[in-house]
Enzyme design. Structure first.
Site, short mmCIF file in Angstrom:
data_model
loop_
_atom_site.label_atom_id
_atom_site.label_comp_id
_atom_site.label_asym_id
_atom_site.label_seq_id
_atom_site.Cartn_x
_atom_site.Cartn_y
_atom_site.Cartn_z
N HIS A 118 -5.33 -4.56 -0.95
CA HIS A 118 -5.33 -3.46 -1.92
C HIS A 118 -5.41 -3.96 -3.36
CE1 HIS A 118 -4.73 0.14 0.55
NE2 HIS A 118 -4.12 -0.68 1.40
N LYS A 177 -12.13 -2.10 1.56
CA LYS A 177 -11.45 -1.15 0.68
C LYS A 177 -12.26 -0.99 -0.62
CE LYS A 177 -7.25 -1.32 3.23
NZ LYS A 177 -6.30 -2.26 3.77
N SER A 229 0.80 -1.23 0.00
CA SER A 229 0.00 0.00 0.00
C SER A 229 0.83 1.28 0.00
CB SER A 229 -0.94 -0.01 1.20
OG SER A 229 -0.19 0.01 2.38
C1 LIG Z 1 -6.07 -2.54 5.15
C2 LIG Z 1 -5.40 -3.85 5.27
C3 LIG Z 1 -5.86 -4.79 6.18
C4 LIG Z 1 -6.95 -4.50 7.16
O1 LIG Z 1 -8.20 -4.53 6.56
P1 LIG Z 1 -9.49 -3.97 7.32
O2 LIG Z 1 -10.61 -4.62 6.61
O3 LIG Z 1 -9.46 -2.50 7.19
O4 LIG Z 1 -9.38 -4.43 8.73
C5 LIG Z 1 -5.24 -6.03 6.18
N1 LIG Z 1 -4.22 -6.31 5.36
C6 LIG Z 1 -3.73 -5.41 4.49
C7 LIG Z 1 -2.60 -5.79 3.59
C8 LIG Z 1 -4.31 -4.15 4.41
O5 LIG Z 1 -3.83 -3.25 3.55
#
Ligand SMILES: *Cc1c(COP(=O)(O)O)cnc(C)c1O
Length: 397
Positions: free
Chosen positions: A214, A244, A186
């Site tokens: 992502h 996301k 990210s």
């Molecule tokens: C954002 C993210 C998470 C967490 O996801 P949520 O649904 O917001 O708890 C887990 N792993 C990665 C790689 C992320 O970028």
């Protein structure tokens, strides 16, 4: 002698953070987290959400959410394994598996929860996990919780992975060895080298775990990074979030029937934390339907990503080596980066600065997250503001 009080701990630590300018003040949105947002009465172009497809405020998702809420109630009432599994949860899991081209899927209340539950359901202190050094915090915590030996692999360095895999498997010290990586990183927007990972995993018998938070809804027509490389049946755990690109909340594992059967009896957040709300589950199902019915939305996301990247590059900014719509604008110095982001905000662009220790020292950046919901006009306005602030602060000439 008594131990120190809570206040004795909190007061100096809070003070130190505030003095160093490291205490994060949280801005509250006065409405949805769309392409434009309102904060403190000010209208801003938003380049900081993970709402890649604009689904979080989509009328069709909201409708499904309301309808399912009318039908099932606002809460699931129990954990999945008691009687908090409703037909809408089954439907969501079936939909995810179909969309990901896997035998089965299991949904969690968040992506974070998913990593906390899934890793420790399979890995134990007799095992080892090779983990990319830039993996997400929830992977790091999930690995720790499992009690397995964690071996840090240099970021996306496949020779290093091969060496570590060889050492770990030949040492005879571990029962199982797993490799874990983000699908899309990210901070830089770079993509995991899935074909090489699969090759190395096959050579050394590694269990593979790709957290595609992502990449879901972004890569591979929405089905993610593993699908993008056509290797859906070669990765054991495909993790995705529903929070996301999908726009709602939750996380999931997609994989073999056998793996999902196991997680449903061993992943602790599934057993001991109340299920996703029925409204959320229903909204997620609609998001999957829309990704399939309207591929133009994902195309628009990529178009916008390319447009913003090209524009910033032409202005003379260093945008790193992103392979996805994530667009870092690398400023370098930490203070300058924070100042840059503050000036963007004053000019009407909300794009957060990310500095050490989240990224290496001297690589401070403003991270831009364009979405399918942004218009050309908004992005042109963003570029004009970047040009103004960039020249003012001497980042570009
Ligand atoms: C954002 C993210 C998470 C967490 O996801 P949520 O649904 O917001 O708890 C887990 N792993 C990665 C790689 C992320 O970028």
């Amino acid at each position: 002698m008594t131990s120190s009080t809570l206040h004795d701990f909190l007061e100096p630590n809070l003070k130190a953070l505030r003095e160093q300018g490291l205490y994060n003040e949280i801005d509250s949105l006065q409405g949805p987290n769309g392409a434009e947002i309102e904060i403190n009465g000010k209208q801003l172009i938003n380049l900081s959400s993970n709402n890649y497809l604009g689904f979080s405020n989509d009328a069709r998702l909201k409708k499904s959410c309301v309808e399912a809420t009318e039908e099932f109630g606002v809460g699931a009432g129990a954990v999945r394994t008691i009687n908090g599994t409703m037909t809408i949860h089954d439907e969501l899991e079936k939909r995810i598996a179909e969309f990901k081209h896997t035998e089965a899927a299991i949904a969690f209340q968040s992506g974070f929860n998913c990593n906390m539950g899934a890793i420790s359901a399979v890995m134990t202190k007799k095992d080892a996990i090779i983990s990319d050094e830039l993996n997400h915090a929830s992977i790091i915590d999930g690995c720790r919780l499992s009690g397995a030996k964690v071996i840090r692999a240099r970021h996306q360095d496949m020779d290093h992975l091969r060496e570590l895999a060889k050492q770990a498997t030949e040492s005879g010290e571990y029962e199982k060895v797993m490799y874990i990586s983000d699908g899309v990183f990210s901070m830089d927007g770079d993509v995991a080298k899935i074909p090489e990972i699969v090759e190395i995993a096959q050579e050394f018998g590694l269990i593979t775990y790709i957290d595609d938070a992502h990449g879901s809804g972004v890569m591979g027509g929405g089905a993610g990074t593993v699908k993008h490389f056509g290797l859906s049946d070669k990765i054991d755990f495909q993790i995705g979030t529903l929070s996301k690109a999908i726009g709602v909340v939750g996380g999931y594992v997609a994989g073999s029937r056998e793996l999902i059967d196991w997680l449903k009896v061993r992943a602790r957040p599934f057993l001991f934390s109340t299920s996703l709300t029925p409204g959320s589950a229903a909204a997620c199902i609609t998001a999957f339907d829309l990704m399939e019915k309207e591929p133009g939305t994902i195309n628009k996301l990529w178009e916008n990503g390319t447009y913003l990247k090209t524009g910033l590059k032409e202005l003379g900014f260093d945008i790193g080596h992103s392979e996805t719509p994530i667009t870092p604008c690398i400023i370098g110095d930490e203070n300058l980066t924070q100042k840059f982001s503050r000036r963007l905000l004053e000019e009407g662009v909300y794009a957060k600065s990310i500095v050490f220790p989240t990224v290496p020292k001297g690589t401070g950046r403003v991270r831009n997250m364009p979405t399918a919901a942004h218009t050309k006009e908004m992005l042109d306005q963003v570029l004009a503001i970047y040009e103004k602030v960039g020249k003012e602060l001497g980042v570009i000439s």
